[in-house]
Design a protein around this motif. Structure first.
Motif, mmCIF file in Angstrom:
data_model
loop_
_atom_site.group_PDB
_atom_site.id
_atom_site.type_symbol
_atom_site.label_atom_id
_atom_site.label_comp_id
_atom_site.label_asym_id
_atom_site.label_seq_id
_atom_site.Cartn_x
_atom_site.Cartn_y
_atom_site.Cartn_z
ATOM 1 N N ARG A 53 96.851 14.451 93.457
ATOM 2 C CA ARG A 53 96.126 15.565 94.086
ATOM 3 C C ARG A 53 96.680 15.860 95.485
ATOM 4 O O ARG A 53 96.773 17.024 95.904
ATOM 5 C CB ARG A 53 94.634 15.234 94.175
ATOM 6 N N GLU A 54 97.052 14.807 96.201
ATOM 7 C CA GLU A 54 97.627 15.000 97.533
ATOM 8 C C GLU A 54 98.982 15.709 97.443
ATOM 9 O O GLU A 54 99.276 16.607 98.235
ATOM 10 C CB GLU A 54 97.787 13.645 98.236
ATOM 11 N N TYR A 55 99.801 15.312 96.494
ATOM 12 C CA TYR A 55 101.085 15.998 96.279
ATOM 13 C C TYR A 55 100.855 17.471 95.918
ATOM 14 O O TYR A 55 101.590 18.363 96.362
ATOM 15 C CB TYR A 55 101.869 15.323 95.159
ATOM 16 N N GLU A 56 99.828 17.723 95.111
ATOM 17 C CA GLU A 56 99.524 19.088 94.663
ATOM 18 C C GLU A 56 99.181 19.989 95.858
ATOM 19 O O GLU A 56 99.563 21.169 95.888
ATOM 20 C CB GLU A 56 98.364 19.049 93.676
ATOM 21 N N LYS A 57 98.486 19.420 96.838
ATOM 22 C CA LYS A 57 98.122 20.191 98.030
ATOM 23 C C LYS A 57 99.343 20.547 98.873
ATOM 24 O O LYS A 57 99.395 21.604 99.502
ATOM 25 C CB LYS A 57 97.138 19.381 98.890
ATOM 26 N N LYS A 58 100.338 19.653 98.874
ATOM 27 C CA LYS A 58 101.494 19.809 99.765
ATOM 28 C C LYS A 58 102.626 20.644 99.170
ATOM 29 O O LYS A 58 103.447 21.187 99.903
ATOM 30 C CB LYS A 58 102.042 18.430 100.153
ATOM 31 N N ASP A 59 102.708 20.719 97.838
ATOM 32 C CA ASP A 59 103.845 21.410 97.208
ATOM 33 C C ASP A 59 103.334 22.268 96.052
ATOM 34 O O ASP A 59 102.811 21.747 95.049
ATOM 35 C CB ASP A 59 104.874 20.395 96.698
ATOM 36 N N LYS A 60 103.488 23.584 96.185
ATOM 37 C CA LYS A 60 102.951 24.512 95.188
ATOM 38 C C LYS A 60 103.666 24.412 93.842
ATOM 39 O O LYS A 60 103.172 24.933 92.831
ATOM 40 C CB LYS A 60 103.027 25.945 95.711
ATOM 41 N N ARG A 61 104.824 23.738 93.806
ATOM 42 C CA ARG A 61 105.543 23.577 92.529
ATOM 43 C C ARG A 61 104.880 22.554 91.628
ATOM 44 O O ARG A 61 105.164 22.486 90.430
ATOM 45 C CB ARG A 61 106.990 23.150 92.797
ATOM 46 N N LEU A 62 104.018 21.721 92.202
ATOM 47 C CA LEU A 62 103.394 20.633 91.433
ATOM 48 C C LEU A 62 101.959 20.988 91.074
ATOM 49 O O LEU A 62 101.173 21.380 91.941
ATOM 50 C CB LEU A 62 103.452 19.332 92.243
ATOM 51 N N LYS A 63 101.610 20.815 89.804
ATOM 52 C CA LYS A 63 100.252 21.059 89.323
ATOM 53 C C LYS A 63 99.756 19.826 88.573
ATOM 54 O O LYS A 63 100.522 19.165 87.865
ATOM 55 C CB LYS A 63 100.218 22.275 88.392
ATOM 56 N N VAL A 64 98.471 19.534 88.727
ATOM 57 C CA VAL A 64 97.855 18.381 88.062
ATOM 58 C C VAL A 64 96.931 18.876 86.967
ATOM 59 O O VAL A 64 96.102 19.767 87.180
ATOM 60 C CB VAL A 64 97.059 17.510 89.063
ATOM 61 N N ILE A 65 97.093 18.308 85.773
ATOM 62 C CA ILE A 65 96.215 18.602 84.634
ATOM 63 C C ILE A 65 95.531 17.302 84.239
ATOM 64 O O ILE A 65 96.155 16.233 84.216
ATOM 65 C CB ILE A 65 97.022 19.137 83.433
ATOM 66 N N LEU A 66 94.256 17.387 83.908
ATOM 67 C CA LEU A 66 93.513 16.204 83.454
ATOM 68 C C LEU A 66 93.463 16.187 81.926
ATOM 69 O O LEU A 66 93.124 17.199 81.293
ATOM 70 C CB LEU A 66 92.096 16.204 84.016
ATOM 71 N N SER A 67 93.800 15.061 81.363
ATOM 72 C CA SER A 67 93.729 14.875 79.904
ATOM 73 C C SER A 67 92.429 14.167 79.552
ATOM 74 O O SER A 67 92.057 13.188 80.201
ATOM 75 C CB SER A 67 94.923 14.038 79.428
ATOM 76 N N ASP A 68 91.737 14.664 78.531
ATOM 77 C CA ASP A 68 90.490 14.020 78.114
ATOM 78 C C ASP A 68 90.737 12.910 77.095
ATOM 79 O O ASP A 68 89.789 12.313 76.590
ATOM 80 C CB ASP A 68 89.515 15.056 77.538
ATOM 81 N N LYS A 69 92.021 12.652 76.794
ATOM 82 C CA LYS A 69 92.354 11.563 75.874
ATOM 83 C C LYS A 69 93.435 10.680 76.483
ATOM 84 O O LYS A 69 94.355 11.185 77.134
ATOM 85 C CB LYS A 69 92.864 12.112 74.534
ATOM 86 N N LYS A 70 93.319 9.392 76.266
ATOM 87 C CA LYS A 70 94.352 8.449 76.700
ATOM 88 C C LYS A 70 95.380 8.320 75.586
ATOM 89 O O LYS A 70 95.363 7.385 74.794
ATOM 90 C CB LYS A 70 93.728 7.098 77.060
ATOM 91 N N SER A 71 96.243 9.299 75.530
ATOM 92 C CA SER A 71 97.271 9.360 74.487
ATOM 93 C C SER A 71 98.504 10.001 75.081
ATOM 94 O O SER A 71 98.440 11.162 75.530
ATOM 95 C CB SER A 71 96.779 10.173 73.279
ATOM 96 N N TYR A 72 99.606 9.284 75.091
ATOM 97 C CA TYR A 72 100.863 9.824 75.628
ATOM 98 C C TYR A 72 101.225 11.125 74.915
ATOM 99 O O TYR A 72 101.593 12.116 75.548
ATOM 100 C CB TYR A 72 101.979 8.796 75.465
ATOM 101 N N GLY A 73 101.118 11.119 73.585
ATOM 102 C CA GLY A 73 101.470 12.300 72.810
ATOM 103 C C GLY A 73 100.592 13.495 73.155
ATOM 104 O O GLY A 73 101.071 14.623 73.319
ATOM 105 N N TYR A 74 99.310 13.254 73.280
ATOM 106 C CA TYR A 74 98.362 14.323 73.626
ATOM 107 C C TYR A 74 98.661 14.857 75.020
ATOM 108 O O TYR A 74 98.663 16.072 75.255
ATOM 109 C CB TYR A 74 96.944 13.772 73.540
ATOM 110 N N GLN A 75 98.927 13.946 75.976
ATOM 111 C CA GLN A 75 99.260 14.357 77.345
ATOM 112 C C GLN A 75 100.541 15.202 77.373
ATOM 113 O O GLN A 75 100.609 16.227 78.054
ATOM 114 C CB GLN A 75 99.435 13.127 78.241
ATOM 115 N N MET A 76 101.552 14.747 76.654
ATOM 116 C CA MET A 76 102.811 15.500 76.602
ATOM 117 C C MET A 76 102.577 16.901 76.040
ATOM 118 O O MET A 76 103.104 17.893 76.560
ATOM 119 C CB MET A 76 103.835 14.757 75.745
ATOM 120 N N ASN A 77 101.788 16.993 74.977
ATOM 121 C CA ASN A 77 101.542 18.290 74.354
ATOM 122 C C ASN A 77 100.777 19.227 75.289
ATOM 123 O O ASN A 77 101.055 20.437 75.336
ATOM 124 C CB ASN A 77 100.789 18.103 73.039
#
Length: 442
Positions: A53-77
């Motif tokens: 979140r701190e990086y997101e505030k400092k650099d507009k190129r970076l965005k944070v998304i929250l995943s509701d599942k602990k799954s690498y595949g789901y996060q990647m998708n």
């Protein structure tokens, strides 16, 4: 007009606080600045999310998304669906990359007009000082510097590492074919299925013999180091096979069988010893089915691989005992314990007459057991080298642990520990045993 970044980089994360700064800094500091960074966090509780979140505030190129599942595949998708760039890059949250990685790969991709451009990697470990080891993407070194295509030369599958993050992948090609990861729980080798789809569907792939990606090998939380993730690799190769069948790429089925062998063999040496025997039985079952389905091509295998595979298929237990290089005897040791003998005597009762005779059988078992024990103690004093090894030093140690969960052993143990209250506990013991049996604990 919407600006299209040259590279969209997806970074899935979960509790990576020890590594996240080095990872993100290496991406933000790329010589190619025209990038977007999509961090997909699966609910980190160690401070990783707050750092992102701190990086997101400092650099507009970076965005944070929250995943509701602990799954690498789901996060990647999730991350891929949010990308807007020309090419997809992937960086694992415990790894980092060279400053010029994306500039070099992008320039080569534009020059060659390839769907995929990939470089080699540097494995690394943090000990007293950081140790690096060069990892070839193509171990035969015959495929570098060429434009490759699976339909023309399938060596892209049989001679290359199952690695995605070391390259960039054209996003319109990924979205055109809806290439996605398998969404099994956790971080459990879903990169293999993604890799397979990319290699098979890409019209052009270009490999560079230069390492840009630093690949961490000492993260105890990674899938490769999780010894209890026994069958996840099987699920991933089933996913790959189903994809090939769905897309009618039947010529790939024997190659998938070959890749499955390599994956299973790697997994066998990775998992905990307590799981190896069961995994070998699964391996034998799967490859018998592959042979029955006519999806096996022996010409893809080396002679030693075929010998090993045949040994496993014909007798997985014998192969297990062979690789442990230990004697058998743990199961017999458990079955010779008084608990098991007494419990077996009770379990074997079928009629009222059997129960009437039970006290006499108990006396005979006790007399025989203690006489045998006394004789053995005398022998071991005279010849101590004959004394049996500890149970964990036998090849069938984990089989023996299962015997301890048998109804005979449980009942016998309760009889010895609580002889007077034992009769009132039989039903509870039996009920617990049946419940565990239904849940396939044994």
């Amino acid at each position: 007009m919407i600006e299209i970044p040259k590279i969209s980089i997806v970074i899935p994360s979960l509790n990576s606080i020890k590594y996240i700064h080095e990872c993100i800094d290496s991406v933000l500091n790329q010589t190619l600045q025209d990038i977007e960074i999509i961090c997909v966090d699966a609910g980190s509780t160690d401070g990783t999310l707050e750092v992102l979140r701190e990086y997101e505030k400092k650099d507009k190129r970076l965005k944070v998304i929250l995943s509701d599942k602990k799954s690498y595949g789901y996060q990647m998708n999730l991350g891929i669906k949010k990308t807007k760039g020309e090419y997809l890059g992937i960086v694992e949250s415990d790894d980092y990359i060279k400053k010029n990685m994306y500039e070099d790969l992008y320039n080569i991709a534009k020059k060659t007009k390839c769907d995929i451009v990939k470089g080699d990697m540097l494995d690394f470990w943090d000990k007293e000082e950081r140790i690096y080891k060069y990892r070839l993407l193509n171990w035969t070194e015959n495929l570098y510097g060429k434009i490759l295509n699976f339909n023309v030369d399938n060596r892209i599958l049989t001679e290359c590492n199952v690695i995605n993050p070391s390259g960039i992948h054209k996003l319109d090609f990924i979205k055109k074919y809806n290439i996605l990861c398998n969404e099994t729980p956790g971080s459990a080798f879903q990169d293999a299925g993604f890799w397979f789809q990319l290699q098979v569907l890409a019209k052009s792939i270009f490999l560079i013999k230069e390492a840009y990606y630093y690949y961490r090998q000492d993260n105890v939380n990674s899938s490769c180091n999780s010894r209890a993730k026994v069958y996840c690799i099987c699920d991933e190769y089933d996913f790959i096979r189903n994809f090939a069948l769905k897309c009618n790429i039947k010529q790939a089925l024997p190659i998938i069988a070959y890749l499955r062998y390599g994956g299973y063999n790697w997994n066998l040496h990775r998992i905990g010893n307590e799981y190896k025997q069961e995994f070998l039985q699964k391996m034998a079952k799967d490859f018998k089915q592959i042979q029955d389905d006519k999806e096996f091509d022996s010409s893809l295998f080396h002679a030693i691989q075929l010998e090993i595979l045949n040994d496993i298929i014909n007798n997985p237990n014998a192969y297990y005992y062979k690789i442990t290089n230990k004697p058998l005897g743990a199961v017999n040791k458990i079955k010779n314990q008084l608990s098991y003998k007494l419990g077996l005597a009770i379990v074997k009762n079928k009629t009222i007459l059997d129960f009437i005779r039970l006290p006499i059988r108990f006396i005979n078992i006790l007399l025989s057991h203690y006489f045998e024990k006394k004789v053995k103690n005398i022998i071991y004093k005279i010849q101590p080298e004959l004394k049996p090894k500890p149970i964990e030093e036998y090849a069938d140690y984990y089989e023996a642990l299962k015997v301890k969960k048998h109804l005979s052993y449980k009942i016998g143990q309760e009889l010895i520990n609580h002889p007077f209250a034992f009769i009132f506990k039989i039903y509870a013991i039996y009920k617990e045993y049946k419940k565990d049996a239904r849940n396939n604990i044994y």
